[in-house]
Design an enzyme around this catalytic site. Sequence first.
Site, PDB file in Angstrom:
ATOM      1  NE  ARG A 129      37.488  42.526  33.639  1.00 37.43           N
ATOM      2  CZ  ARG A 129      36.645  42.826  34.620  1.00 37.43           C
ATOM      3  NH1 ARG A 129      35.606  43.600  34.392  1.00 37.43           N
ATOM      4  NH2 ARG A 129      36.840  42.359  35.834  1.00 37.43           N
ATOM      5  CB  ILE A 164      46.353  48.567  35.188  1.00 40.30           C
ATOM      6  CG1 ILE A 164      46.669  50.001  35.606  1.00 40.30           C
ATOM      7  CG2 ILE A 164      45.074  48.085  35.833  1.00 40.30           C
ATOM      8  CD1 ILE A 164      45.642  51.005  35.110  1.00 40.30           C
ATOM      9  CE  LYS A 189      46.885  41.154  34.980  1.00 41.33           C
ATOM     10  NZ  LYS A 189      46.372  41.104  36.369  1.00 41.33           N
ATOM     11  CG  HIS A 190      40.476  45.340  35.261  1.00 34.66           C
ATOM     12  ND1 HIS A 190      39.675  45.956  34.324  1.00 34.66           N
ATOM     13  CD2 HIS A 190      39.644  44.954  36.268  1.00 34.66           C
ATOM     14  CE1 HIS A 190      38.410  45.941  34.736  1.00 34.66           C
ATOM     15  NE2 HIS A 190      38.363  45.330  35.902  1.00 34.66           N
ATOM     16  CB  VAL A 191      46.659  44.189  32.339  1.00 31.97           C
ATOM     17  CG1 VAL A 191      46.370  43.441  31.043  1.00 31.97           C
ATOM     18  CG2 VAL A 191      48.150  44.408  32.543  1.00 31.97           C
TER      19      VAL A 191
END
Length: 403
Positions: A129, A164, A189-191
């Site tokens: 995300r 990230i 996950k923020h990535v």
Amino acid sequence: MSLGGEKSFKMKMRDMENAFKYRRIPYPKRSIELIAILAISCTFFLFMHTNKLNSRLKEMEIKLQPSEFSALGLTGNHINSRESARRDNINTLHGTYQYLKSTGQMQSLNALELNNTRKAELDLVFFNRVPKVGSQTFMELLRRLSERNNFQFHRDAVQKVETIRLADDQQQELAEVISDLPEPSVFIKHVCYTNFTKFNLPMPIYVNVVRDPIERVISWFYYVRAPWYFVERKAAFPDLPLPHPAWLKKDFETCVLSGDQECTYTQGVTVEGIGDHRRQSLFFCGHAYECTPFNTVGALERAKFAVESQYAVVGVLEDMNTTLSVFEKYIPRFFEGVRDIYQSSAEYLTKINKNNFKPPVSEKVKDIVRHNFTNEIEFYQFCLQRLHKQYLATHIPQKILAP
């Protein structure tokens, strides 16, 4: 009294009666002013009501005209009176339809070719995300869908420092963790986009959401200054220092107009970490160094390629109806019923993570910022047009597409 005198007396009396009957009684000056104001007010409100009624009639006339677009049942987000003026813009659903039709591309639209879900080797959705695109709302939708559609819901823990862009060994570790999850599952996950095949691991179903890059950068600016944001961060990580009061008091318009370094958005500049909120395309471009400079053509093309070749669906926050429809059509195993869930809880879902401390920003300032976001805007529009193509490919009857 003589006859002549009596007649003269009667004439005088009649003249007095007429004078009294028709004389103009003076009204107080204030009363006249009040009457004038009342008359002007009535005229003004009558004009406003008539103007509004005329606009409503025109809107109804447009809606009642049996256009080819509406006849096919292609609605997406409903076109209101404000949107009708730009309905032929290629970045709207209606505009995309008209463009594809006029160029003959409607004949070649194929939902199967536009759906990368078929390429996935895992029955697992990976939502890497982007921040400030309504991803908290989408997470809640996925959590509710996990109960409805019987799959497991997993999200990465909140990090003190969110990384990230990962090194190769970190990318492999992440890919292995996700690959080991039970199927069917969703992982959030923020990535940045991670290529699982690079490590000989099966690819998941990639999904994400984007937002107008200018609105997103404004949202981030005020999000990290919101009081509740620091309360939550301080509760999770007590040793975090509090920001300087002068930084907290900044407003976006002054930041831009004064040339503050935080709001200059210089082409090619690299700032590492999630704090570099300006680079929405970074989450699709990947972990390579070439993805890090801001607003470059190289990063733009890499991000476009990843979306077109690897992502099942990239939704758009500003076009929620179309987004949810495409998710449900292209990934039904996970997203079946998503529109029903959203519509039944829209009031709650749209308020998740909403920042009531964010003031409005003028179009003048937004236009200044847009000049430095040319490639980021192009990427956003690319994702929007692809979403519209995916929608049209599943809603146009086959007989319409037949040559």
